[in-house]
Write a protein that holds these residues in place. Structure first.
Motif, PDB file in Angstrom:
ATOM      1  N   ALA A  74       0.817  -1.222   0.000  1.00  0.00           N
ATOM      2  CA  ALA A  74       0.000   0.000   0.000  1.00  0.00           C
ATOM      3  C   ALA A  74       0.845   1.265   0.000  1.00  0.00           C
ATOM      4  O   ALA A  74       0.300   2.366  -0.054  1.00  0.00           O
ATOM      5  N   ILE A  75       2.175   1.133   0.056  1.00  0.00           N
ATOM      6  CA  ILE A  75       3.063   2.290   0.097  1.00  0.00           C
ATOM      7  C   ILE A  75       3.700   2.480  -1.282  1.00  0.00           C
ATOM      8  O   ILE A  75       4.293   1.545  -1.814  1.00  0.00           O
ATOM      9  N   PRO A  76       3.590   3.673  -1.880  1.00  0.00           N
ATOM     10  CA  PRO A  76       4.193   3.901  -3.210  1.00  0.00           C
ATOM     11  C   PRO A  76       5.695   3.636  -3.212  1.00  0.00           C
ATOM     12  O   PRO A  76       6.378   3.830  -2.195  1.00  0.00           O
ATOM     13  N   ASP A  81      11.151   3.529   1.114  1.00  0.00           N
ATOM     14  CA  ASP A  81      12.400   3.571   1.875  1.00  0.00           C
ATOM     15  C   ASP A  81      12.303   4.563   3.031  1.00  0.00           C
ATOM     16  O   ASP A  81      12.793   4.293   4.134  1.00  0.00           O
ATOM     17  N   SER A  82      11.682   5.716   2.765  1.00  0.00           N
ATOM     18  CA  SER A  82      11.514   6.715   3.820  1.00  0.00           C
ATOM     19  C   SER A  82      10.601   6.196   4.924  1.00  0.00           C
ATOM     20  O   SER A  82      10.852   6.437   6.108  1.00  0.00           O
ATOM     21  N   GLU A 396      -1.678  -1.369  -5.136  1.00  0.00           N
ATOM     22  CA  GLU A 396      -1.658   0.047  -5.492  1.00  0.00           C
ATOM     23  C   GLU A 396      -0.238   0.492  -5.834  1.00  0.00           C
ATOM     24  O   GLU A 396      -0.046   1.334  -6.712  1.00  0.00           O
ATOM     25  N   ARG A 397       0.747  -0.078  -5.136  1.00  0.00           N
ATOM     26  CA  ARG A 397       2.126   0.297  -5.428  1.00  0.00           C
ATOM     27  C   ARG A 397       2.516  -0.091  -6.845  1.00  0.00           C
ATOM     28  O   ARG A 397       3.146   0.672  -7.570  1.00  0.00           O
ATOM     29  N   THR A 398       2.112  -1.300  -7.265  1.00  0.00           N
ATOM     30  CA  THR A 398       2.407  -1.744  -8.629  1.00  0.00           C
ATOM     31  C   THR A 398       1.708  -0.865  -9.647  1.00  0.00           C
ATOM     32  O   THR A 398       2.292  -0.487 -10.674  1.00  0.00           O
TER      33      THR A 398
END
Length: 409
Positions: A74-76, A81-82, A396-398
């Motif tokens: 769910a994280i872009p 990394d952040s 969603e990230r993909t």
């Protein structure tokens, strides 16, 4: 297996069922909790993998420290990394303050990385370093920092296959897979299906203040025979629908069938008919796209041969040549391919074969088809990426990465 301990944990975490594979997974989680080993939890989407890292944390020596769950899918890609490792002020545009990452926040406790297979390759390398020596570097910094966390991961992806496809690091897989826990799919849990359905119906009866739904033997047989591709999550949704909508609280098999959707062989809705009857199964959207493209190539080649045959017939004296007024009338074996030519009248000759050859070459561009598929999904969902990703059965990230890759506005 300590049955009493397993039953206690089941009751504490609300786990319903007596399937042998499920009990074995719970028992393994209890046993490994006392160690600091890295755990990999596998199983299909919706089987309840999220309960097991909680069991592990609650029964470990870290139970009084923090427990942080992170959904990697769910994280872009640009911010993952952040989120995990933190960043320093000025590391990138918008980084007006320093930020601690999840590995810093969970220091001394447990971090659960759900959908770990969705991590980008660069982030996988960073995670491997944390696993090996507990070190990481914040984004924009050159200082090495230390963390002491217990890492538990989960995925519904076949990781050996992802390794073969170049999407997952082999060395990371072996570090994560110290102790594997496999959660069985609902369709393999037998009578647990009925127990879970009854439990959900009781919960919804109390929630909506309605009488509890009762299943007769035929209804029980129907839900036990159904494949439940969405597993427990889907079963819960069906139980909620029946509890709200069904006027007759005694449900029979025929009524229950009306609440169960027709199962399809693959997950992408726009390709629901692809591979039907062929016995094929697909593990990713790209495999389906490849299959459709190969089918299109075969069909267009056959179409080209038919046109060649018609042209040859046209040159023979007194031959009856069939003409087609529209492209839709041209016979195609499987897919209604819109050809690059059009016959307007019975006296207008067919165009040259180069047109067909150019169309075949254009149709075989995988990136073009993938881009058009994403555009169509976004258009159908009015630009809402979460809904489009759900329809395409990708994270969603993909989807975010694909939108950026193809320059989609």
């Amino acid at each position: 297996m300590n049955i009493a301990e397993v039953q206690k944990v089941k009751q504490e975490f609300g786990i319903v069922g007596n399937d042998a594979a499920l009990l074995r997974a719970v028992d393994t989680a209890i046993q490994v909790a006392k160690t600091d080993l890295t755990i990999l939890i596998t199983g299909e989407s919706g089987v309840g993998k999220e309960f097991f890292p909680k069991i592990i944390h609650k029964n470990s020596i870290r139970k009084h420290a923090k427990y942080i769950a992170v959904n990697c899918g769910a994280i872009p890609e640009g911010t993952i990394d952040s989120e995990l490792f933190g960043h320093v002020k000025g590391a990138f545009t918008g980084a007006v303050n320093e930020r601690k990452g999840y590995f810093s926040e969970a220091n001394g406790g447990t971090i659960f990385l759900d959908e770990v297979a969705e991590l980008p390759m660069a982030t996988q390398a960073r995670l491997l370093r944390v696993l090996e020596n507990g070190e990481y570097i914040r984004v924009g910094s050159s200082d090495v920092e230390k963390t002491d966390v217990r890492i538990v991961c989960a995925t519904n992806v076949d990781l050996p296959e992802a390794i073969a496809a170049g999407r997952f690091r082999e060395d990371l897989y072996y570090r994560l897979n110290t102790v594997p826990i496999n959660v069985p799919p609902l369709r393999k849990r037998g009578e647990d299906i009925v127990l879970l359905f009854k439990k959900f119906c009781m919960d919804f009866a109390a929630k909506y203040r309605v009488p509890k739904v009762q299943l007769d033997d035929s209804a029980k047989a129907v839900i036990m025979d159904y494949g439940w591709p969405g597993n427990i999550r889907q079963l819960k949704n069906v139980a909620e629908q029946v509890s709200i909508l069904e006027l007759n609280r005694d449900v029979c098999g025929e009524v229950m069938r009306g609440y169960l959707p027709v199962q399809q062989k693959n997950n992408l809705p726009m390709f629901a008919g692809a591979g039907t009857g062929s016995g094929k199964t697909f593990e990713s959207e790209r495999e389906i796209l490849y299959s459709v493209l190969f089918d299109m190539r075969r069909d267009i080649t056959e179409l080209k041969n038919q046109i060649e045959s018609m042209r040859a017939s046209q040159n023979k004296p007194d031959s009856a040549v069939p003409y087609y007024h529209t492209a839709q009338e041209v016979p195609v074996v499987q897919h209604q391919v819109q050809p690059a030519y059009r016959l307007q009248s019975q006296h207008e000759p067919l165009e040259h074969n180069n047109v067909i050859e150019e169309y075949v070459e254009e149709a075989l561009s995988l990136d073009d088809v993938e881009k058009k598929t994403i555009l169509a999904a976004l258009e159908r969902n009015r630009g809402k990426r979460r809904n489009a990703a759900k329809e395409l059965n990708i994270s969603e990230r993909t989807l975010y990465r694909k939108i950026k890759e193809y320059g989609i506005e």
